[in-house]
Design an enzyme around this catalytic site. Structure first.
Site, short mmCIF file in Angstrom:
data_model
loop_
_atom_site.label_atom_id
_atom_site.label_comp_id
_atom_site.label_asym_id
_atom_site.label_seq_id
_atom_site.Cartn_x
_atom_site.Cartn_y
_atom_site.Cartn_z
N GLY A 71 3.92 -13.55 5.13
CA GLY A 71 3.58 -12.87 3.76
C GLY A 71 4.25 -11.43 3.48
O GLY A 71 5.21 -11.22 3.98
N THR B 164 -6.79 -8.30 4.52
CA THR B 164 -5.65 -7.52 5.30
C THR B 164 -6.19 -5.97 5.41
O THR B 164 -6.83 -5.58 4.62
CB THR B 164 -4.43 -7.58 4.67
OG1 THR B 164 -3.74 -8.84 4.52
CG2 THR B 164 -3.43 -6.70 4.96
#
Length: 269
Positions: free
Chosen positions: A157, A127
């Protein structure tokens, strides 16, 4: 500060090395679903998108959610409808997907296997995120991700969730997080870092304490970057590696493996 974090994350979304924008991983159906957040520490306003498809820069769409709607988060079809209303160009899925992402999808085509093996073995893409403080003391954060390889369709998420994937408050600091989303959400990792700083901890100590708590409490892996309202920074992670960098004036500090802290001068250009 807002402009800085958006610009930084857009660059990272364009880098195929990272799991965000171009380079995002594939879900169980072989599609790309992306999440992003941006937050303004001055107003505590945030914008986020989840399960958005076929756009190159989810972080910029998140900023439009913050600035051009009364909402904080738009998801799925609604996020894509909003993107069309804002004139965001549609990008074919094939343009967002790399050969590596396709290979990972073949190997980790079952969701639970992907979660366990990608994060327990501390492998996989990253990420992306950024935090910034400007000359007026305003802080901001931004985080963007393609999620987990072979995740269930519709899985979201931590990244687009306020207090989990990111948090910013001018009274304290800005934080961006990466790692196993389910674990990060369980401990509201970004807000946890800010909480410890509110209690007097330094940016680095707050980051270390929060990562250690996540590991102890839910056996979670991940990392955080932090900048305080006066420019103090913190970086902490319990994964095998996490690329990071801090730019201050004409100097950049950076690292990837545990214990690394390199420094070099850079030109403004």
């Amino acid at each position: 500060a807002l402009d800085a974090v958006e610009a930084a994350v857009r660059i990272l979304e364009d880098d195929v090395v990272f799991d965000a924008g171009t380079g995002s991983v594939l879900n169980s159906a072989g599609d790309v679903e992306m999440d992003a957040i941006i937050m303004d520490g001055r107003s505590l306003r945030a914008g986020s998108v989840a399960c958005v498809q076929n756009i190159a820069h989810p972080v910029s769409l998140a900023r439009q959610v913050m600035e051009k709607t009364d909402h904080t988060m738009l998801v799925g079809e609604g996020a894509n409808l909003f993107a069309r209303e804002m004139g965001v160009p549609v990008v074919p899925t094939d343009q967002l997907v790399t050969d590596i992402a396709r290979q990972q999808w073949e190997e980790y085509h079952k969701y639970k296997k992907a979660v366990n093996e990608l994060f327990d073995s501390q492998l996989g893409h990253d990420t992306v995120g950024a935090v910034a403080v400007d000359s007026q003391g305003n802080v901001a954060c931004a985080t963007s991700t393609g999620g987990i390889t072979a995740k269930r369709v519709g899985r979201v998420g931590d990244s687009p969730v306020v207090g989990c994937g990111g948090y910013a408050d001018n009274q304290t600091a800005a934080v961006s997080c990466t790692g196993h989303g389910e674990a990060i959400m369980s401990v509201t990792l970004a807000r946890s870092v800010v909480f410890h700083m509110e209690q007097g901890a330094s940016a680095q100590a707050a980051a270390d304490t929060s990562i250690a708590h996540m590991k102890t409490r839910v056996d979670g892996t991940g990392g955080v970057i932090v900048v305080s309202r006066v420019g103090h920074t913190g970086v902490s992670f319990n994964t095998r590696r996490m690329p990071w960098a801090v730019a201050r004036g004409g100097t950049i500090r950076f690292g990837m493996n545990p214990g690394e802290n390199f420094e070099k001068e850079c030109s403004a250009s």
